[in-house]
Design a protein around this motif. Structure first.
Motif, mmCIF file in Angstrom:
data_model
loop_
_atom_site.group_PDB
_atom_site.id
_atom_site.type_symbol
_atom_site.label_atom_id
_atom_site.label_comp_id
_atom_site.label_asym_id
_atom_site.label_seq_id
_atom_site.Cartn_x
_atom_site.Cartn_y
_atom_site.Cartn_z
ATOM 1 N N TYR A 241 -1.936 -5.868 -10.526
ATOM 2 C CA TYR A 241 -0.486 -5.837 -10.358
ATOM 3 C C TYR A 241 -0.120 -4.409 -9.933
ATOM 4 C CZ TYR A 241 0.068 -10.303 -12.842
ATOM 5 O OH TYR A 241 0.025 -11.619 -13.227
ATOM 6 N N PRO A 242 0.145 -4.192 -8.652
ATOM 7 C CA PRO A 242 0.503 -2.834 -8.211
ATOM 8 C C PRO A 242 1.762 -2.331 -8.910
ATOM 9 C CG PRO A 242 0.026 -4.253 -6.336
ATOM 10 C CD PRO A 242 0.106 -5.142 -7.536
ATOM 11 N N SER A 243 1.867 -1.016 -9.045
ATOM 12 C CA SER A 243 3.048 -0.397 -9.640
ATOM 13 C C SER A 243 3.257 0.964 -8.993
ATOM 14 C CB SER A 243 2.885 -0.240 -11.150
ATOM 15 O OG SER A 243 1.765 0.566 -11.457
ATOM 16 N N PRO A 244 4.501 1.462 -8.984
ATOM 17 C CA PRO A 244 4.785 2.728 -8.303
ATOM 18 C C PRO A 244 4.034 3.925 -8.870
ATOM 19 C CG PRO A 244 6.816 1.527 -8.746
ATOM 20 C CD PRO A 244 5.730 0.826 -9.485
ATOM 21 N N ASP A 245 3.588 3.828 -10.114
ATOM 22 C CA ASP A 245 2.899 4.966 -10.724
ATOM 23 C C ASP A 245 1.413 5.010 -10.388
ATOM 24 O OD1 ASP A 245 2.350 2.698 -12.196
ATOM 25 O OD2 ASP A 245 2.321 3.748 -14.121
ATOM 26 N N ARG A 246 0.933 4.045 -9.573
ATOM 27 C CA ARG A 246 -0.459 4.069 -9.122
ATOM 28 C C ARG A 246 -0.498 4.017 -7.604
ATOM 29 N NH1 ARG A 246 -4.450 -0.029 -11.443
ATOM 30 N NH2 ARG A 246 -2.807 -1.583 -11.057
ATOM 31 N N THR A 247 -1.391 4.748 -7.021
ATOM 32 C CA THR A 247 -1.490 4.778 -5.564
ATOM 33 C C THR A 247 -2.104 3.480 -5.050
ATOM 34 O OG1 THR A 247 -3.723 5.711 -5.538
ATOM 35 C CG2 THR A 247 -1.857 7.270 -5.643
ATOM 36 N N PRO A 248 -1.822 3.133 -3.784
ATOM 37 C CA PRO A 248 -2.500 1.974 -3.204
ATOM 38 C C PRO A 248 -4.016 2.068 -3.294
ATOM 39 C CG PRO A 248 -0.664 2.626 -1.822
ATOM 40 C CD PRO A 248 -0.794 3.687 -2.868
ATOM 41 N N ARG A 249 -4.563 3.250 -3.150
ATOM 42 C CA ARG A 249 -6.008 3.433 -3.243
ATOM 43 C C ARG A 249 -6.516 3.066 -4.634
ATOM 44 N NH1 ARG A 249 -10.168 3.195 0.024
ATOM 45 N NH2 ARG A 249 -10.845 1.786 -1.613
ATOM 46 N N ALA A 250 -5.782 3.480 -5.672
ATOM 47 C CA ALA A 250 -6.201 3.194 -7.042
ATOM 48 C C ALA A 250 -6.152 1.687 -7.316
ATOM 49 C CB ALA A 250 -5.324 3.945 -8.033
ATOM 50 N N VAL A 251 -5.102 1.024 -6.831
ATOM 51 C CA VAL A 251 -4.999 -0.421 -7.026
ATOM 52 C C VAL A 251 -6.097 -1.141 -6.249
ATOM 53 C CG1 VAL A 251 -3.547 -2.443 -6.643
ATOM 54 C CG2 VAL A 251 -2.532 -0.321 -7.490
ATOM 55 N N ALA A 252 -6.339 -0.709 -5.016
ATOM 56 C CA ALA A 252 -7.396 -1.323 -4.216
ATOM 57 C C ALA A 252 -8.754 -1.168 -4.900
ATOM 58 C CB ALA A 252 -7.428 -0.704 -2.824
ATOM 59 N N ASP A 253 -9.005 -0.019 -5.471
ATOM 60 C CA ASP A 253 -10.280 0.191 -6.162
ATOM 61 C C ASP A 253 -10.424 -0.742 -7.360
ATOM 62 O OD1 ASP A 253 -11.086 2.118 -4.370
ATOM 63 O OD2 ASP A 253 -10.453 3.817 -5.620
ATOM 64 N N GLU A 254 -9.318 -0.981 -8.059
ATOM 65 C CA GLU A 254 -9.360 -1.924 -9.183
ATOM 66 C C GLU A 254 -9.754 -3.317 -8.697
ATOM 67 O OE1 GLU A 254 -6.496 -3.778 -12.717
ATOM 68 O OE2 GLU A 254 -5.623 -2.505 -11.156
ATOM 69 N N LEU B 30 -2.671 -3.380 1.642
ATOM 70 C CA LEU B 30 -3.264 -4.507 2.349
ATOM 71 C C LEU B 30 -4.269 -4.048 3.396
ATOM 72 C CD1 LEU B 30 -0.081 -6.730 2.746
ATOM 73 C CD2 LEU B 30 -2.013 -7.105 1.190
ATOM 74 N N ALA B 31 -3.990 -2.925 4.039
ATOM 75 C CA ALA B 31 -4.933 -2.406 5.038
ATOM 76 C C ALA B 31 -6.261 -2.041 4.379
ATOM 77 C CB ALA B 31 -4.328 -1.197 5.741
ATOM 78 N N ILE B 32 -6.206 -1.399 3.221
ATOM 79 C CA ILE B 32 -7.439 -1.032 2.520
ATOM 80 C C ILE B 32 -8.221 -2.281 2.125
ATOM 81 C CG2 ILE B 32 -8.400 0.069 0.455
ATOM 82 C CD1 ILE B 32 -5.935 1.923 0.455
ATOM 83 N N LEU B 33 -7.535 -3.235 1.531
ATOM 84 C CA LEU B 33 -8.231 -4.426 1.052
ATOM 85 C C LEU B 33 -8.780 -5.264 2.198
ATOM 86 C CD1 LEU B 33 -5.879 -5.437 -1.896
ATOM 87 C CD2 LEU B 33 -8.178 -4.452 -2.044
ATOM 88 N N ASN B 34 -8.014 -5.401 3.264
ATOM 89 C CA ASN B 34 -8.521 -6.154 4.412
ATOM 90 C C ASN B 34 -9.770 -5.506 5.003
ATOM 91 O OD1 ASN B 34 -5.346 -7.410 5.729
ATOM 92 N ND2 ASN B 34 -6.750 -8.298 4.262
ATOM 93 N N ALA B 35 -9.841 -4.193 4.926
ATOM 94 C CA ALA B 35 -10.993 -3.479 5.485
ATOM 95 C C ALA B 35 -12.202 -3.505 4.557
ATOM 96 C CB ALA B 35 -10.610 -2.036 5.789
ATOM 97 N N GLU B 36 -11.984 -3.535 3.239
ATOM 98 C CA GLU B 36 -13.086 -3.296 2.306
ATOM 99 C C GLU B 36 -13.474 -4.483 1.430
ATOM 100 O OE1 GLU B 36 -12.609 0.387 0.161
ATOM 101 O OE2 GLU B 36 -11.616 1.356 1.865
ATOM 102 N N LEU B 37 -12.663 -5.519 1.366
ATOM 103 C CA LEU B 37 -13.066 -6.697 0.599
ATOM 104 C C LEU B 37 -14.262 -7.377 1.271
ATOM 105 C CD1 LEU B 37 -9.786 -8.556 -0.454
ATOM 106 C CD2 LEU B 37 -11.596 -7.765 -1.986
ATOM 107 N N PRO B 38 -15.143 -7.983 0.490
ATOM 108 C CA PRO B 38 -16.220 -8.766 1.110
ATOM 109 C C PRO B 38 -15.648 -9.845 2.020
ATOM 110 C CG PRO B 38 -16.587 -8.496 -1.261
ATOM 111 C CD PRO B 38 -15.211 -7.976 -0.981
ATOM 112 N N SER B 39 -16.344 -10.124 3.086
ATOM 113 C CA SER B 39 -15.838 -11.099 4.058
ATOM 114 C C SER B 39 -15.720 -12.493 3.464
ATOM 115 C CB SER B 39 -16.763 -11.139 5.279
ATOM 116 O OG SER B 39 -18.088 -11.511 4.889
ATOM 117 N N THR B 40 -16.434 -12.752 2.373
ATOM 118 C CA THR B 40 -16.397 -14.063 1.745
ATOM 119 C C THR B 40 -15.280 -14.192 0.710
ATOM 120 O OG1 THR B 40 -18.037 -13.254 0.149
ATOM 121 C CG2 THR B 40 -18.856 -14.480 2.067
ATOM 122 N N THR B 41 -14.515 -13.138 0.502
ATOM 123 C CA THR B 41 -13.458 -13.143 -0.515
ATOM 124 C C THR B 41 -12.088 -13.100 0.150
ATOM 125 O OG1 THR B 41 -14.888 -11.985 -2.082
ATOM 126 C CG2 THR B 41 -12.532 -11.965 -2.547
ATOM 127 N N GLY B 42 -11.293 -14.125 -0.054
ATOM 128 C CA GLY B 42 -9.949 -14.171 0.499
ATOM 129 C C GLY B 42 -8.962 -13.418 -0.377
#
Length: 358
Positions: A138-151, A177-189
């Motif tokens: 659950y993203p929140s303003p107190d965490r960066t997009p990078r931190a949420v993507a890493d989670e 969304l850009a980070i996740l689209n680039a780094e999620l496994p291709s088999t994970t939607g």
């Protein structure tokens, strides 16, 4: 022949370590309601749900339980009809239907236990591993997009889908969304849950255009589900797949979404829709139309229905404390496999849910 002899209820309130923001809602704690139905031969069945701060146990006790007592436990569908008709004057959808859903699930648990069979066997859905979606962040303003993507990325391996919630900051969402689209496994939607957060299709489309060009398995619950035409407009205007249905208590609302043509999948809350009895009918209706169905929470129950299951990370997590009171239950390893244990195959910690006690 066995009949319902007793229905007990219990409530548990568990705090969250930090508030969750989803759509227009802020969640600071999870309140759960549970029922235990006892047959006259001593067999018990259970069910639980998120109360969403509604007086669920009181509704069960006052409006539903009186109509279930004495019902034959080998025919949950007949008991369901008895409960619905008995409470029809005060509500066939909404909170009353949720209360019926709790008792119905417990009755199916009893029916399967009395036959010494797992519920999936009674339902004819088999025991093959179910596709599963992990609620990952659950993203929140107190965490960066990078931190949420890493989670999300720490948890994603092996899951067919992972879900995050929308935050009403288009620039933040674009980066995440850009980070996740680039780094999620291709088999994970990737699924984005809006939580009914947009008031109308125009507002939704204006914001989505600021997200860049995300690749999503689906956009979830962008509008209130009763706005089938608005949902269809979002699907057509954004080009994103859409799934809708969380918390819906009226099957006609879900069917309208399909008939208007705006969804790629139906979301099904087995408690809210009224239990396993109506859920089976809706799943069959969707199957006739080639439409997949995805369960909303309650994976221990949904695993028996033969549809996609939604779950939070097992063990301690900041979003859903339910695993802390669930005993036994299905295996979770990217897919979810129901077990051969009779009935639903899970229990509720008696230290958390004290049935029949003050």
């Amino acid at each position: 022949m066995s009949a319902v002899a007793r229905i007990d209820t219990a409530t548990a309130v568990l705090p969250l370590p930090a508030p969750l923001h989803l759509g227009a809602m802020t969640v600071t704690r999870r309140e759960y309601s549970a029922v235990q139905v006892t047959a006259d031969d001593g067999t018990t069945g259970i069910a639980y749900c998120l109360s969403r701060e509604a007086p669920m146990t009181e509704i069960v006790e006052r409006l539903v339980a009186p109509h279930a007592l004495g019902a034959e436990t080998d025919d949950p569908a007949a008991a369901w009809e008895r409960m619905l008709r008995g409470s029809a004057i005060v509500g066939r959808v909404g909170l009353v239907r949720r209360a019926i859903g709790l008792v119905d699930i417990a009755l199916w648990d009893i029916a399967a236990r009395q036959q010494g069979a797992p519920l999936w066997k009674l339902l004819g859905t088999g025991d093959a591993p179910r596709a599963a979606m992990l609620v990952a962040a659950y993203p929140s303003p107190d965490r960066t997009p990078r931190a949420v993507a890493d989670e999300v990325l720490r948890q994603a391996a092996g899951w067919s889908q992972v879900k995050i919630s929308r935050i009403p900051d288009p620039a933040y969402m674009r980066e995440l969304l850009a980070i996740l689209n680039a780094e999620l496994p291709s088999t994970t939607g990737l699924v984005v849950d809006v939580g009914f957060g947009w008031p109308d299709a125009d507002t939704a489309l204006a914001e989505i255009t600021q997200w860049g060009e995300p690749r999503l398995a689906w956009l979830e619950d962008p509008l209130l589900p009763e706005d089938a035409a608005g949902v269809a407009r979002i699907r057509q205007g954004s080009g994103l797949p859409v799934a809708v249905g969380d918390e819906v208590t009226d099957p006609a609302v879900l069917q309208a979404l399909v008939e208007v043509g705006g969804v790629e999948a139906l979301r099904l809350d087995v408690v809210a829709i009224g239990g396993i009895t109506p859920a089976r009918e809706l799943i069959a209706w969707a199957a006739e139309r080639g439409l997949p169905v995805s369960g909303h929470v309650y994976p221990e129950v949904t695993a028996h229905l033969g549809i996609q299951v939604e779950t939070f990370a097992r063990g301690v997590n900041p979003y859903d404390p339910a695993p802390s009171f669930i005993t036994e239950g299905p295996r979770f390893d990217g897919t979810i496999t129901p077990l051969a244990t009779p009935g639903l195959g899970f229990g509720l910690d008696p230290a958390v849910f004290r049935f029949g006690k003050d």
